[in-house]
Design a protein around this motif. Sequence first.
Motif, PDB file in Angstrom:
ATOM      1  N   GLN A  21      -1.051  50.564  45.584  1.00  0.00           N
ATOM      2  CA  GLN A  21      -2.301  50.958  44.932  1.00  0.00           C
ATOM      3  C   GLN A  21      -2.942  49.755  44.236  1.00  0.00           C
ATOM      4  O   GLN A  21      -4.139  49.503  44.381  1.00  0.00           O
ATOM      5  CB  GLN A  21      -2.043  52.078  43.936  1.00  0.00           C
ATOM      6  N   ASP A  22      -2.139  48.999  43.508  1.00  0.00           N
ATOM      7  CA  ASP A  22      -2.654  47.848  42.769  1.00  0.00           C
ATOM      8  C   ASP A  22      -3.094  46.717  43.699  1.00  0.00           C
ATOM      9  O   ASP A  22      -4.195  46.174  43.552  1.00  0.00           O
ATOM     10  CB  ASP A  22      -1.604  47.304  41.792  1.00  0.00           C
ATOM     11  N   ARG A  23      -2.241  46.362  44.654  1.00  0.00           N
ATOM     12  CA  ARG A  23      -2.523  45.201  45.498  1.00  0.00           C
ATOM     13  C   ARG A  23      -3.584  45.469  46.548  1.00  0.00           C
ATOM     14  O   ARG A  23      -4.434  44.624  46.802  1.00  0.00           O
ATOM     15  CB  ARG A  23      -1.242  44.719  46.195  1.00  0.00           C
ATOM     16  N   ALA A  24      -3.541  46.630  47.185  1.00  0.00           N
ATOM     17  CA  ALA A  24      -4.447  46.896  48.306  1.00  0.00           C
ATOM     18  C   ALA A  24      -5.720  47.634  47.913  1.00  0.00           C
ATOM     19  O   ALA A  24      -6.723  47.534  48.610  1.00  0.00           O
ATOM     20  CB  ALA A  24      -3.703  47.689  49.390  1.00  0.00           C
ATOM     21  N   PHE A  25      -5.679  48.385  46.818  1.00  0.00           N
ATOM     22  CA  PHE A  25      -6.819  49.239  46.476  1.00  0.00           C
ATOM     23  C   PHE A  25      -7.369  48.945  45.085  1.00  0.00           C
ATOM     24  O   PHE A  25      -8.041  49.784  44.484  1.00  0.00           O
ATOM     25  CB  PHE A  25      -6.425  50.714  46.604  1.00  0.00           C
ATOM     26  N   GLY A  26      -7.059  47.769  44.567  1.00  0.00           N
ATOM     27  CA  GLY A  26      -7.593  47.369  43.276  1.00  0.00           C
ATOM     28  C   GLY A  26      -7.236  48.319  42.150  1.00  0.00           C
ATOM     29  O   GLY A  26      -7.968  48.448  41.178  1.00  0.00           O
ATOM     30  N   GLY A  27      -6.113  49.014  42.280  1.00  0.00           N
ATOM     31  CA  GLY A  27      -5.664  49.944  41.250  1.00  0.00           C
ATOM     32  C   GLY A  27      -6.259  51.333  41.362  1.00  0.00           C
ATOM     33  O   GLY A  27      -5.941  52.218  40.570  1.00  0.00           O
ATOM     34  N   SER A  28      -7.108  51.553  42.357  1.00  0.00           N
ATOM     35  CA  SER A  28      -7.803  52.836  42.488  1.00  0.00           C
ATOM     36  C   SER A  28      -6.981  53.868  43.258  1.00  0.00           C
ATOM     37  O   SER A  28      -6.743  53.725  44.460  1.00  0.00           O
ATOM     38  CB  SER A  28      -9.144  52.646  43.200  1.00  0.00           C
ATOM     39  N   CYS A  29      -6.585  54.912  42.559  1.00  0.00           N
ATOM     40  CA  CYS A  29      -5.887  56.029  43.193  1.00  0.00           C
ATOM     41  C   CYS A  29      -6.822  56.731  44.171  1.00  0.00           C
ATOM     42  O   CYS A  29      -6.416  57.142  45.254  1.00  0.00           O
ATOM     43  CB  CYS A  29      -5.376  56.994  42.128  1.00  0.00           C
ATOM     44  N   THR A  30      -8.086  56.855  43.780  1.00  0.00           N
ATOM     45  CA  THR A  30      -9.069  57.516  44.633  1.00  0.00           C
ATOM     46  C   THR A  30      -9.189  56.803  45.975  1.00  0.00           C
ATOM     47  O   THR A  30      -9.198  57.447  47.027  1.00  0.00           O
ATOM     48  CB  THR A  30     -10.450  57.554  43.929  1.00  0.00           C
ATOM     49  N   GLU A  31      -9.267  55.479  45.947  1.00  0.00           N
ATOM     50  CA  GLU A  31      -9.394  54.710  47.191  1.00  0.00           C
ATOM     51  C   GLU A  31      -8.140  54.841  48.060  1.00  0.00           C
ATOM     52  O   GLU A  31      -8.237  54.918  49.282  1.00  0.00           O
ATOM     53  CB  GLU A  31      -9.694  53.236  46.896  1.00  0.00           C
ATOM     54  N   LEU A  32      -6.969  54.866  47.427  1.00  0.00           N
ATOM     55  CA  LEU A  32      -5.724  55.044  48.168  1.00  0.00           C
ATOM     56  C   LEU A  32      -5.699  56.393  48.871  1.00  0.00           C
ATOM     57  O   LEU A  32      -5.451  56.478  50.081  1.00  0.00           O
ATOM     58  CB  LEU A  32      -4.519  54.923  47.225  1.00  0.00           C
ATOM     59  N   VAL A  33      -5.996  57.451  48.150  1.00  0.00           N
ATOM     60  CA  VAL A  33      -5.979  58.796  48.738  1.00  0.00           C
ATOM     61  C   VAL A  33      -7.081  58.933  49.788  1.00  0.00           C
ATOM     62  O   VAL A  33      -6.876  59.512  50.851  1.00  0.00           O
ATOM     63  CB  VAL A  33      -6.097  59.881  47.640  1.00  0.00           C
ATOM     64  N   LYS A  34      -8.253  58.369  49.511  1.00  0.00           N
ATOM     65  CA  LYS A  34      -9.361  58.410  50.473  1.00  0.00           C
ATOM     66  C   LYS A  34      -8.949  57.738  51.779  1.00  0.00           C
ATOM     67  O   LYS A  34      -9.231  58.241  52.868  1.00  0.00           O
ATOM     68  CB  LYS A  34     -10.601  57.725  49.893  1.00  0.00           C
ATOM     69  N   CYS A  35      -8.259  56.613  51.678  1.00  0.00           N
ATOM     70  CA  CYS A  35      -7.783  55.915  52.874  1.00  0.00           C
ATOM     71  C   CYS A  35      -6.839  56.798  53.685  1.00  0.00           C
ATOM     72  O   CYS A  35      -6.948  56.890  54.904  1.00  0.00           O
ATOM     73  CB  CYS A  35      -7.089  54.610  52.479  1.00  0.00           C
ATOM     74  N   LEU A  36      -5.936  57.462  53.004  1.00  0.00           N
ATOM     75  CA  LEU A  36      -4.996  58.354  53.699  1.00  0.00           C
ATOM     76  C   LEU A  36      -5.726  59.518  54.364  1.00  0.00           C
ATOM     77  O   LEU A  36      -5.423  59.893  55.497  1.00  0.00           O
ATOM     78  CB  LEU A  36      -3.943  58.877  52.722  1.00  0.00           C
ATOM     79  N   ILE A  37      -6.701  60.061  53.667  1.00  0.00           N
ATOM     80  CA  ILE A  37      -7.475  61.169  54.230  1.00  0.00           C
ATOM     81  C   ILE A  37      -8.283  60.685  55.427  1.00  0.00           C
ATOM     82  O   ILE A  37      -8.308  61.328  56.485  1.00  0.00           O
ATOM     83  CB  ILE A  37      -8.388  61.800  53.155  1.00  0.00           C
ATOM     84  N   ASP A  38      -8.952  59.533  55.264  1.00  0.00           N
ATOM     85  CA  ASP A  38      -9.766  58.984  56.354  1.00  0.00           C
ATOM     86  C   ASP A  38      -8.934  58.698  57.597  1.00  0.00           C
ATOM     87  O   ASP A  38      -9.422  58.829  58.721  1.00  0.00           O
ATOM     88  CB  ASP A  38     -10.477  57.701  55.906  1.00  0.00           C
ATOM     89  N   GLN A  39      -7.700  58.298  57.397  1.00  0.00           N
ATOM     90  CA  GLN A  39      -6.818  57.988  58.526  1.00  0.00           C
ATOM     91  C   GLN A  39      -6.094  59.231  59.042  1.00  0.00           C
ATOM     92  O   GLN A  39      -5.236  59.146  59.901  1.00  0.00           O
ATOM     93  CB  GLN A  39      -5.789  56.926  58.126  1.00  0.00           C
ATOM     94  N   ASP A  92      -1.839  71.425  54.858  1.00  0.00           N
ATOM     95  CA  ASP A  92      -0.851  71.901  53.880  1.00  0.00           C
ATOM     96  C   ASP A  92      -0.712  70.911  52.727  1.00  0.00           C
ATOM     97  O   ASP A  92      -0.623  71.305  51.564  1.00  0.00           O
ATOM     98  CB  ASP A  92       0.516  72.112  54.544  1.00  0.00           C
ATOM     99  N   GLU A  93      -0.707  69.614  53.066  1.00  0.00           N
ATOM    100  CA  GLU A  93      -0.616  68.600  52.024  1.00  0.00           C
ATOM    101  C   GLU A  93      -1.881  68.587  51.167  1.00  0.00           C
ATOM    102  O   GLU A  93      -1.805  68.395  49.949  1.00  0.00           O
ATOM    103  CB  GLU A  93      -0.372  67.224  52.637  1.00  0.00           C
ATOM    104  N   MET A  94      -3.037  68.793  51.801  1.00  0.00           N
ATOM    105  CA  MET A  94      -4.289  68.859  51.034  1.00  0.00           C
ATOM    106  C   MET A  94      -4.241  70.027  50.047  1.00  0.00           C
ATOM    107  O   MET A  94      -4.642  69.888  48.891  1.00  0.00           O
ATOM    108  CB  MET A  94      -5.494  69.012  51.974  1.00  0.00           C
TER     109      MET A  94
END
Length: 127
Positions: free
Chosen positions: A90-108, A114-116
């Motif tokens: 989260q820190d290294r790849a998404f600048g600390g943004s949890c939203t960006e991390l989760v968005k990336c997982l959703i986009d991919q 069920d997980e949603m």
Amino acid sequence: MPLEQRPRLTPTELEIMQVIWELKEATINQVADRINADRYAPLRRTTIQVQMNRLETKGWLQHTEDGRTFLFSTPYEREATLAEMASDIQDRAFGGSCTELVKCLIDQQKISEDEMDSLRKLIQEID
């Protein structure tokens, strides 16, 4: 020792760690059996042994001897280690943004419906 002070795990090392966390304590043969159970191209026992010895050198594993058998375990809790790894990503790849991390997982499309649903419930519980 905090995650940032431990050497990073390779994909195969993480796979071995998952087995150790599941079994709590395991021999090389037990790890090899678990890892190779669903593999198309199984890893050789010697490959797994080398990886486990490296994990021990890196401090991820420790062993005790039961006769001629080495029983491997880890001093690190699975949940805490995975949480540290996720936080590091989260820190290294998404600048600390949890939203960006989760968005990336959703986009991919790495999150099932069920997980949603589970995530929605978790967010509601936090509020």
